[in-house]
Write a protein that holds these residues in place. Structure first.
Motif, mmCIF file in Angstrom:
data_model
loop_
_atom_site.group_PDB
_atom_site.id
_atom_site.type_symbol
_atom_site.label_atom_id
_atom_site.label_comp_id
_atom_site.label_asym_id
_atom_site.label_seq_id
_atom_site.Cartn_x
_atom_site.Cartn_y
_atom_site.Cartn_z
ATOM 1 N N THR A 72 -10.191 -21.526 12.033
ATOM 2 C CA THR A 72 -10.150 -22.912 11.918
ATOM 3 C C THR A 72 -9.080 -23.462 11.101
ATOM 4 N N GLN A 73 -8.573 -22.613 10.155
ATOM 5 C CA GLN A 73 -7.586 -23.321 9.501
ATOM 6 C C GLN A 73 -6.169 -22.778 9.517
ATOM 7 N N GLY A 74 -5.824 -21.809 10.274
ATOM 8 C CA GLY A 74 -4.746 -21.093 10.211
ATOM 9 C C GLY A 74 -4.474 -19.920 9.183
ATOM 10 N N PHE A 75 -3.736 -18.910 9.336
ATOM 11 C CA PHE A 75 -3.868 -17.764 8.757
ATOM 12 C C PHE A 75 -3.105 -18.038 7.281
ATOM 13 N N THR A 76 -2.142 -18.785 7.174
ATOM 14 C CA THR A 76 -1.628 -18.991 5.630
ATOM 15 C C THR A 76 -2.450 -19.964 4.829
ATOM 16 N N GLN A 77 -3.077 -20.866 5.577
ATOM 17 C CA GLN A 77 -4.165 -21.772 4.716
ATOM 18 C C GLN A 77 -5.020 -21.002 4.228
ATOM 19 N N ALA A 78 -5.699 -20.107 5.357
ATOM 20 C CA ALA A 78 -7.019 -19.090 4.993
ATOM 21 C C ALA A 78 -6.509 -18.353 3.778
ATOM 22 N N ILE A 79 -5.540 -17.449 3.911
ATOM 23 C CA ILE A 79 -4.989 -16.850 2.883
ATOM 24 C C ILE A 79 -4.887 -17.612 1.306
ATOM 25 N N ASN A 80 -4.185 -18.612 1.423
ATOM 26 C CA ASN A 80 -4.025 -19.506 0.290
ATOM 27 C C ASN A 80 -5.447 -19.691 -0.392
ATOM 28 N N GLU A 81 -6.423 -20.298 0.448
ATOM 29 C CA GLU A 81 -7.758 -20.455 -0.123
ATOM 30 C C GLU A 81 -8.583 -19.486 -0.451
ATOM 31 N N LEU A 82 -8.132 -17.959 0.045
ATOM 32 C CA LEU A 82 -9.051 -16.752 -0.514
ATOM 33 C C LEU A 82 -8.434 -16.701 -1.941
ATOM 34 N N ILE A 83 -6.993 -16.654 -1.994
ATOM 35 C CA ILE A 83 -6.461 -16.322 -3.672
ATOM 36 C C ILE A 83 -6.653 -17.399 -4.371
ATOM 37 N N ALA A 84 -6.698 -18.472 -4.030
ATOM 38 C CA ALA A 84 -6.561 -19.956 -4.756
ATOM 39 C C ALA A 84 -7.468 -19.793 -6.035
ATOM 40 N N PRO A 85 -8.866 -19.404 -5.935
ATOM 41 C CA PRO A 85 -9.649 -19.358 -6.964
ATOM 42 C C PRO A 85 -9.302 -18.342 -8.023
ATOM 43 N N TYR A 86 -8.609 -17.359 -7.785
ATOM 44 C CA TYR A 86 -8.027 -16.521 -8.819
ATOM 45 C C TYR A 86 -6.595 -16.946 -9.426
ATOM 46 N N MET A 87 -6.024 -17.845 -8.985
ATOM 47 C CA MET A 87 -4.917 -18.508 -9.456
ATOM 48 C C MET A 87 -4.828 -19.610 -10.241
ATOM 49 N N THR A 88 -6.171 -20.066 -10.763
ATOM 50 C CA THR A 88 -6.131 -21.036 -11.645
ATOM 51 C C THR A 88 -5.125 -21.081 -12.944
ATOM 52 N N PRO A 89 -4.608 -22.192 -13.453
ATOM 53 C CA PRO A 89 -3.881 -21.979 -14.591
ATOM 54 C C PRO A 89 -4.391 -21.221 -15.909
ATOM 55 N N GLY A 90 -3.702 -20.235 -16.453
ATOM 56 C CA GLY A 90 -4.242 -19.708 -17.493
ATOM 57 C C GLY A 90 -5.156 -18.472 -17.277
ATOM 58 N N SER A 91 -5.496 -18.349 -15.845
ATOM 59 C CA SER A 91 -6.437 -17.310 -15.565
ATOM 60 C C SER A 91 -5.559 -15.629 -15.316
ATOM 61 N N PRO A 92 -6.123 -14.775 -15.604
ATOM 62 C CA PRO A 92 -5.679 -13.254 -15.439
ATOM 63 C C PRO A 92 -4.899 -13.194 -14.399
ATOM 64 N N GLY A 93 -5.420 -13.590 -13.255
ATOM 65 C CA GLY A 93 -4.723 -13.323 -11.973
ATOM 66 C C GLY A 93 -3.507 -14.203 -11.942
ATOM 67 N N LYS A 94 -3.300 -15.406 -12.415
ATOM 68 C CA LYS A 94 -2.090 -16.409 -12.551
ATOM 69 C C LYS A 94 -1.015 -15.906 -13.312
ATOM 70 N N LEU A 95 -1.687 -15.287 -14.688
ATOM 71 C CA LEU A 95 -0.548 -14.735 -15.656
ATOM 72 C C LEU A 95 0.164 -13.660 -14.850
ATOM 73 N N ALA A 96 -0.679 -12.790 -14.551
ATOM 74 C CA ALA A 96 -0.142 -11.542 -13.895
ATOM 75 C C ALA A 96 0.864 -11.784 -12.613
ATOM 76 N N ILE A 97 0.428 -12.561 -11.879
ATOM 77 C CA ILE A 97 1.269 -12.790 -10.630
ATOM 78 C C ILE A 97 2.495 -13.681 -11.012
ATOM 79 N N ASP A 98 2.339 -14.396 -12.237
ATOM 80 C CA ASP A 98 3.708 -15.257 -12.857
ATOM 81 C C ASP A 98 4.846 -14.158 -13.114
ATOM 82 N N LYS A 99 4.513 -12.933 -13.666
ATOM 83 C CA LYS A 99 5.162 -11.976 -14.016
ATOM 84 C C LYS A 99 5.807 -10.899 -12.888
ATOM 85 N N THR A 100 5.419 -11.400 -11.619
ATOM 86 C CA THR A 100 5.900 -10.380 -10.695
ATOM 87 C C THR A 100 6.917 -11.122 -9.712
#
Length: 404
Positions: A72-100
């Motif tokens: 319904t949304q397209g591949f890129t948007q769907a993946i973004n929405e899947l990842i977004a909850p783990y990429m909130t500012p200050g979250s462990p996921g966001k801190l880790a991904i910012d270093k890679t």
């Protein structure tokens, strides 16, 4: 950067069948499970046509939800929405991904060995594609074109052969170190509604990379001999020294870098002639030392000062590095790697004074206010009562004390 929405899925007649298989539902009726990927999407997104029969099959809820979102949304948007909850500012996921980050290097060079066993020099050209932010998916890439690549390589088991036992490492395992200097330009690749385009803010770039320890694990070829393909893991420290191409003094920065390189190379050749040392090694090392000296002089110059300096430290990992020699001294290199940075920083030297003034402005204002209150309490006579002199405890406070 905000995430660009994907276009809704719209199957097209030109879609190509990618996979076909059969599954059964609760009534054991065969279902058509063909998934079609369209290559004609106007926004250059990956559009996937998932037949309703797949969604109706006995599929795990999480998988069914992802497939529905892709439909319904397209591949890129769907993946973004899947990842977004783990990429909130200050979250462990966001801190880790910012270093890679990700980068790919393509290099054509000539490698010349010196008479010092285990040390060699490389001269050539190199192109990098760098993605410093792995998320969001549509964040910028950077194209780095280096028409001049200089490198000093150290085969550590050979360089340290006097203090290491023979046969310390098997033939398929290598241990090395490198000092690299690249001269070229950096061009941002910016995401637009209709794909990727070169950005306008190109920069003249001097890249310095130091890898004090790198482990190479070579793969065996079809004939059970060592192939030019290897896995690599190593430590890396680096600095980017940048000038905006629209800076009117950029041309003089390029010229001054060239001059310091030539002076350093000449000094190296002079030392080689006096000592009888390897001319290649001394010329190469002298050019690098001359370049570093030039950067130091540029930093303290009002006109030639770099517009931006970026530094980092961390590790890199590659699973499919190609390092193939040809014609004795020629070498073709290509590798894609992921990096993890424990430290990275950047600053604009020309803005440091302004930044310092803004940082201490509240301290100055507070000190002046306290000084005025103190004068008022003592009847306005600044010399009426001697006060103990207390040295400010911080650099900012000491700076502020001179502006009262």
């Amino acid at each position: 950067m905000p995430i660009q929405p994907s276009a809704p899925i719209s199957p097209t007649p030109s879609s190509a069948s990618v996979a076909a298989r059969s599954v059964s539902n609760a009534t054991n009726t065969p279902l058509d499970t063909r998934i079609t990927i369209s290559a004609d999407d106007p926004n250059d997104q990956i559009a996937i046509d998932i037949p309703p029969e797949i969604l109706a099959a006995d599929t795990a809820p999480s998988i069914k939800g992802l497939l529905t979102a892709i439909r319904t949304q397209g591949f890129t948007q769907a993946i973004n929405e899947l990842i977004a909850p783990y990429m909130t500012p200050g979250s462990p996921g966001k801190l880790a991904i910012d270093k890679t980050g990700l980068f790919n290097v393509s290099q054509l060079a000539m490698e010349i060995p010196s008479d010092i066993w285990g040390i060699s020099g490389k001269y050539g050209a190199q192109i990098n594609i760098v993605k410093p932010d792995m998320y969001p998916l549509d964040s910028n890439y950077y194209l780095q074109i280096f028409p001049i690549h200089n490198e000093l390589g150290f085969n550590l088991p050979q360089v340290l052969s006097a203090c290491l036992p023979d046969g310390l490492l098997p033939e398929w395992c290598g241990l090395s170190a490198q000092a690299i200097c690249n001269h070229g330009v950096e061009i941002p690749l910016v995401h637009h509604d209709h794909g990727w385009r070169m950005g306008r803010n190109a920069k003249y770039l001097e890249e310095w990379v130091f890898r004090p320890l790198e482990l190479d694990l070579k793969y065996l070829g079809l004939t059970q001999t060592l192939s030019p393909v290897q896995a690599t893991v190593g430590l890396e420290f680096g600095t980017h020294v940048k000038w905006d191409l629209h800076n009117p003094y950029c041309r003089y920065a390029i010229l001054s870098n060239a001059v310091t390189n030539v002076i350093g190379m000449g000094a190296g050749l002079g030392v080689s002639a006096l000592t009888g040392g390897n001319a290649m090694l001394w010329a190469h090392g002298g050019a690098m030392i001359g370049q570093l000296t030039g950067h130091g002089l540029q930093y303290w110059s009002n006109d030639l000062c770099p517009d931006e300096i970026v530094t980092w430290a961390g590790a890199t990992l590659g699973s499919f590095d190609i390092n193939k020699p040809f014609e004795d001294v020629g070498r073709v290199t290509n590798y894609a790697r992921i990096w993890g940075h424990v430290y990275n920083d950047g600053w604009r030297p020309n803005d440091l004074k302004e930044q310092a003034e803004k940082a201490v402005a509240p301290i100055i204002a507070n000190a002046r206010r306290n000084h005025a209150i103190d004068l008022a309490e003592r009847g306005g006579d600044d010399a009426a009562e001697p006060r103990a002199v207390v040295s400010p405890s911080t650099i900012s406070a000491r700076f502020a004390s001179h502006h009262l």
